[in-house]
Design a protein around this motif. Structure first.
Motif, PDB file in Angstrom:
ATOM      1  N   LEU A 169       0.814  -1.215   0.000  1.00  0.00           N
ATOM      2  CA  LEU A 169       0.000   0.000   0.000  1.00  0.00           C
ATOM      3  C   LEU A 169       0.852   1.271   0.000  1.00  0.00           C
ATOM      4  CD1 LEU A 169      -2.743   1.547   0.779  1.00  0.00           C
ATOM      5  CD2 LEU A 169      -2.028   1.167   3.135  1.00  0.00           C
ATOM      6  N   VAL A 170       0.432   2.269  -0.777  1.00  0.00           N
ATOM      7  CA  VAL A 170       0.997   3.619  -0.694  1.00  0.00           C
ATOM      8  C   VAL A 170      -0.135   4.542  -0.265  1.00  0.00           C
ATOM      9  CG1 VAL A 170       2.167   5.499  -1.893  1.00  0.00           C
ATOM     10  CG2 VAL A 170       2.671   3.123  -2.521  1.00  0.00           C
ATOM     11  N   ASN A 171      -0.040   5.079   0.951  1.00  0.00           N
ATOM     12  CA  ASN A 171      -1.085   5.970   1.431  1.00  0.00           C
ATOM     13  C   ASN A 171      -1.074   7.290   0.655  1.00  0.00           C
ATOM     14  OD1 ASN A 171      -2.907   5.043   3.489  1.00  0.00           O
ATOM     15  ND2 ASN A 171      -1.152   4.765   4.845  1.00  0.00           N
ATOM     16  N   PRO A 172      -2.218   7.957   0.527  1.00  0.00           N
ATOM     17  CA  PRO A 172      -2.340   9.168  -0.303  1.00  0.00           C
ATOM     18  C   PRO A 172      -1.746  10.404   0.383  1.00  0.00           C
ATOM     19  CG  PRO A 172      -4.434   8.693   0.745  1.00  0.00           C
ATOM     20  CD  PRO A 172      -3.524   7.547   1.102  1.00  0.00           C
ATOM     21  N   ALA A 173      -0.429  10.474   0.417  1.00  0.00           N
ATOM     22  CA  ALA A 173       0.256  11.518   1.184  1.00  0.00           C
ATOM     23  C   ALA A 173      -0.043  12.919   0.673  1.00  0.00           C
ATOM     24  CB  ALA A 173       1.762  11.261   1.168  1.00  0.00           C
ATOM     25  N   GLU A 174      -0.079  13.097  -0.645  1.00  0.00           N
ATOM     26  CA  GLU A 174      -0.325  14.440  -1.175  1.00  0.00           C
ATOM     27  C   GLU A 174      -1.727  14.929  -0.830  1.00  0.00           C
ATOM     28  OE1 GLU A 174       0.817  15.231  -5.234  1.00  0.00           O
ATOM     29  OE2 GLU A 174       2.334  13.649  -5.170  1.00  0.00           O
ATOM     30  N   GLU A 175      -2.706  14.053  -0.910  1.00  0.00           N
ATOM     31  CA  GLU A 175      -4.071  14.436  -0.571  1.00  0.00           C
ATOM     32  C   GLU A 175      -4.180  14.769   0.917  1.00  0.00           C
ATOM     33  OE1 GLU A 175      -3.114  11.905  -2.331  1.00  0.00           O
ATOM     34  OE2 GLU A 175      -4.362  11.637  -4.124  1.00  0.00           O
ATOM     35  N   VAL A 176      -3.506  13.981   1.753  1.00  0.00           N
ATOM     36  CA  VAL A 176      -3.508  14.256   3.193  1.00  0.00           C
ATOM     37  C   VAL A 176      -2.807  15.580   3.469  1.00  0.00           C
ATOM     38  CG1 VAL A 176      -2.626  13.479   5.432  1.00  0.00           C
ATOM     39  CG2 VAL A 176      -3.675  11.833   3.854  1.00  0.00           C
ATOM     40  N   GLY A 177      -1.691  15.828   2.768  1.00  0.00           N
ATOM     41  CA  GLY A 177      -0.974  17.082   2.949  1.00  0.00           C
ATOM     42  C   GLY A 177      -1.825  18.291   2.602  1.00  0.00           C
ATOM     43  N   ALA A 178      -2.597  18.190   1.538  1.00  0.00           N
ATOM     44  CA  ALA A 178      -3.469  19.311   1.147  1.00  0.00           C
ATOM     45  C   ALA A 178      -4.519  19.573   2.209  1.00  0.00           C
ATOM     46  CB  ALA A 178      -4.119  19.003  -0.201  1.00  0.00           C
ATOM     47  N   VAL A 179      -5.097  18.493   2.762  1.00  0.00           N
ATOM     48  CA  VAL A 179      -6.108  18.639   3.804  1.00  0.00           C
ATOM     49  C   VAL A 179      -5.487  19.237   5.065  1.00  0.00           C
ATOM     50  CG1 VAL A 179      -7.621  17.349   5.353  1.00  0.00           C
ATOM     51  CG2 VAL A 179      -7.573  16.797   2.917  1.00  0.00           C
ATOM     52  N   ALA A 180      -4.295  18.775   5.422  1.00  0.00           N
ATOM     53  CA  ALA A 180      -3.623  19.281   6.614  1.00  0.00           C
ATOM     54  C   ALA A 180      -3.312  20.771   6.487  1.00  0.00           C
ATOM     55  CB  ALA A 180      -2.340  18.489   6.863  1.00  0.00           C
ATOM     56  N   ARG A 181      -2.837  21.184   5.325  1.00  0.00           N
ATOM     57  CA  ARG A 181      -2.533  22.606   5.110  1.00  0.00           C
ATOM     58  C   ARG A 181      -3.786  23.461   5.236  1.00  0.00           C
ATOM     59  NH1 ARG A 181       0.725  20.632   0.934  1.00  0.00           N
ATOM     60  NH2 ARG A 181      -0.869  21.153  -0.606  1.00  0.00           N
ATOM     61  N   GLU A 182      -4.876  22.979   4.630  1.00  0.00           N
ATOM     62  CA  GLU A 182      -6.132  23.720   4.681  1.00  0.00           C
ATOM     63  C   GLU A 182      -6.629  23.873   6.115  1.00  0.00           C
ATOM     64  OE1 GLU A 182      -9.509  25.777   3.395  1.00  0.00           O
ATOM     65  OE2 GLU A 182      -7.699  25.232   2.271  1.00  0.00           O
ATOM     66  N   ALA A 183      -6.430  22.825   6.921  1.00  0.00           N
ATOM     67  CA  ALA A 183      -6.903  22.848   8.302  1.00  0.00           C
ATOM     68  C   ALA A 183      -5.906  23.500   9.261  1.00  0.00           C
ATOM     69  CB  ALA A 183      -7.206  21.420   8.759  1.00  0.00           C
ATOM     70  N   GLY A 184      -4.679  23.740   8.795  1.00  0.00           N
ATOM     71  CA  GLY A 184      -3.663  24.325   9.660  1.00  0.00           C
ATOM     72  C   GLY A 184      -3.168  23.367  10.729  1.00  0.00           C
ATOM     73  N   VAL A 185      -3.161  22.059  10.409  1.00  0.00           N
ATOM     74  CA  VAL A 185      -2.732  21.032  11.362  1.00  0.00           C
ATOM     75  C   VAL A 185      -1.377  20.477  10.915  1.00  0.00           C
ATOM     76  CG1 VAL A 185      -3.258  18.753  12.328  1.00  0.00           C
ATOM     77  CG2 VAL A 185      -5.101  20.407  11.925  1.00  0.00           C
ATOM     78  N   PRO A 186      -0.397  20.373  11.812  1.00  0.00           N
ATOM     79  CA  PRO A 186       0.899  19.789  11.446  1.00  0.00           C
ATOM     80  C   PRO A 186       0.745  18.349  10.959  1.00  0.00           C
ATOM     81  CG  PRO A 186       1.065  20.932  13.545  1.00  0.00           C
ATOM     82  CD  PRO A 186      -0.398  20.874  13.200  1.00  0.00           C
ATOM     83  N   PHE A 187       1.556  17.986   9.968  1.00  0.00           N
ATOM     84  CA  PHE A 187       1.483  16.674   9.329  1.00  0.00           C
ATOM     85  C   PHE A 187       2.860  16.027   9.391  1.00  0.00           C
ATOM     86  CE2 PHE A 187       1.063  14.574   4.849  1.00  0.00           C
ATOM     87  CZ  PHE A 187       0.947  13.321   5.426  1.00  0.00           C
ATOM     88  N   LEU A 188       2.946  14.890  10.117  1.00  0.00           N
ATOM     89  CA  LEU A 188       4.184  14.123  10.263  1.00  0.00           C
ATOM     90  C   LEU A 188       4.076  12.875   9.404  1.00  0.00           C
ATOM     91  CD1 LEU A 188       6.855  13.181  11.556  1.00  0.00           C
ATOM     92  CD2 LEU A 188       5.527  12.473  13.576  1.00  0.00           C
ATOM     93  N   LEU A 189       4.992  12.722   8.442  1.00  0.00           N
ATOM     94  CA  LEU A 189       4.969  11.590   7.514  1.00  0.00           C
ATOM     95  C   LEU A 189       6.138  10.658   7.806  1.00  0.00           C
ATOM     96  CD1 LEU A 189       3.522  10.397   4.982  1.00  0.00           C
ATOM     97  CD2 LEU A 189       5.266  11.561   3.606  1.00  0.00           C
ATOM     98  N   ASP A 190       5.820   9.412   8.102  1.00  0.00           N
ATOM     99  CA  ASP A 190       6.832   8.371   8.246  1.00  0.00           C
ATOM    100  C   ASP A 190       7.124   7.827   6.850  1.00  0.00           C
ATOM    101  OD1 ASP A 190       8.251   6.010   8.602  1.00  0.00           O
ATOM    102  OD2 ASP A 190       7.186   5.444  10.424  1.00  0.00           O
ATOM    103  N   ALA A 191       8.277   8.217   6.312  1.00  0.00           N
ATOM    104  CA  ALA A 191       8.644   7.831   4.946  1.00  0.00           C
ATOM    105  C   ALA A 191       9.761   6.800   4.937  1.00  0.00           C
ATOM    106  CB  ALA A 191       9.059   9.064   4.146  1.00  0.00           C
TER     107      ALA A 191
END
Length: 398
Positions: A169-191
């Motif tokens: 599986l590859v989780n939808p990181a870009e879509e999550v990032g866009a949502v996080a930016r819109e909400a102003g919530v920090p986003f930590l990605l384990d890559a």
């Protein structure tokens, strides 16, 4: 896309001994990486560690430059640390959680990260919420948006594993990032499992923090990892511990933290390994991450097709988009027996167990899976070698 596999294998001495299909565990380093590490160790033996580090200062600085190029960020947003877990921990434990703050994560989250969530819940009163999956088995962006808007309390962090340890599986990181930016919530990605096999650009993804390792798909030395922290967030974070590298004692009762991401480092480190990491990153960039991703994706899908064609073999990878990690089981045969037979035939794989993915594998009825992970130096013949070496399925007594 043409890929010079012969050159890649010439650069990889270990590729001639076995079919190494455990790149998600530790990939085979190219000789360029090994030569760089050994050369620095020899210098240390001749002049001492401090003097050798001084001589190699430019090469060490080049590692920061290489990682920044790989991730599409600035050099001062990069910290070099011992491994991906330490990188992730340094970012997570720097977050100023308050009672009731919600941590949103995915079912595919790595067990080590979940342990940290639970510890923070007990320590600071944070609340851990697992976002629903969508129909493809990946994090549901729709449910993520719903949870951000449900008025149930402040969301302090979105934390997600990009590519899980136990599946393709590859989780939808870009879509999550866009949502996080819109909400102003920090986003930590384990890559940890995605850097080195997939194109990972922090600006395109929109994550605020990212952790990764050297030993997996980047083909670097063990004991190396790095952390990216976006400059805008960096100014608000104090690492969980500091030393005289991360901060300066400006008076007997005062200190000042470094202004860059190296506040997340500590003074003592393996200089030879860090130099090797820089060489590994430069080596990957020389091939081109687009070309690497294309090669890895094709090989992984080819392996899945071969496995699905074998009676009694079940492939367990989810996701609309899939990585170079391929997981499967053989009916009536334990994963340990499958791995043992493959090892005897010169094929390296590993086993992913539910203890590493407690939020996901048990609910899917999986206790363990065999994990084969391809890289660009692997060949189609090696895929055939794995499939041909599989033990026959056994009848399951009812």
């Amino acid at each position: 896309m043409d890929f010079d596999v012969d050159r890649a294998r010439r650069d990889t001495p270990g590729a001639h001994d076995v079919a190494h299909l455990d790149n998600a565990g530790a990939a085979l380093p190219p000789r360029q990486v090994t030569d760089a590490v050994v050369a620095h160790l020899r210098t240390e033996a001749e002049v001492g560690g401090y003097e050798a580090a001084a001589v190699a200062a430019d090469r060490l600085d080049g590692t920061y430059t290489a990682v920044a190029r790989l991730l599409g960020c600035e050099q001062d947003e990069v910290a070099l640390v011992e491994n991906a877990t330490r990188a992730w921990d340094m970012a997570f434990y720097a977050m100023p959680f308050k009672p009731g703050d919600r941590i949103l994560t995915a079912h595919a989250e790595y067990a080590s990260n979940v342990i940290a969530f639970l510890q923070m819940a007990a320590r600071a009163g944070a609340v851990v919420e697992v976002v629903d999956d969508d129909e493809h088995g990946q994090l549901s962006v729709t449910d993520l948006c719903r949870r951000l808007q449900d008025g149930a309390g402040r969301v302090g962090l979105i934390a997600m594993t990009h590519v899980p340890t136990h599946g393709g599986l590859v989780n939808p990181a870009e879509e999550v990032g866009a949502v996080a930016r819109e909400a102003g919530v920090p986003f930590l990605l384990d890559a940890c499992q995605s850097v080195g096999q997939l194109q990972v650009d922090v600006e395109r993804i929109g994550c605020d923090m990212l952790s990764a390792t050297g030993r997996k798909f980047l083909r670097g030395p063990r004991g190396t990892g790095f952390l990216y922290v976006r400059r805008a967030l960096l100014e608000r974070l104090e690492p969980p511990f500091l030393d005289l590298h991360a901060a300066t004692l400006t008076a007997p009762d005062r200190y000042e933290m470094r202004p860059d991401a190296r506040r997340f480092e500590n003074w003592e480190s393996d200089i030879a390994a860090r130099i090797g990491l820089g060489v590994a990153v430069d080596y990957a960039l020389e091939w081109g991450m687009e070309a690497i991703e294309a090669r890895v994706t094709v090989l992984a899908e080819a392996l899945r097709e071969r496995l699905r064609a074998v009676n009694g073999v079940r492939v367990h990878d989810q996701g609309l988009r899939r990585s170079g990690i391929v997981t499967f089981t053989v009916d009536g045969v334990s994963c340990e027996d499958v791995q043992r037979v493959l090892r005897e035939r010169g094929v390296r794989t590993t086993i992913s167990r539910a203890r590493s993915a407690q939020l996901d594998m048990p609910r899917r009825g999986l206790a363990e899976v065999v994990r084969a992970s391809v890289h660009y130096y692997n060949t189609e013949d090696e895929l055939d070698r794995l499939v041909d070496a599989l033990p026959p399925r056994r009848s399951i007594q009812m």
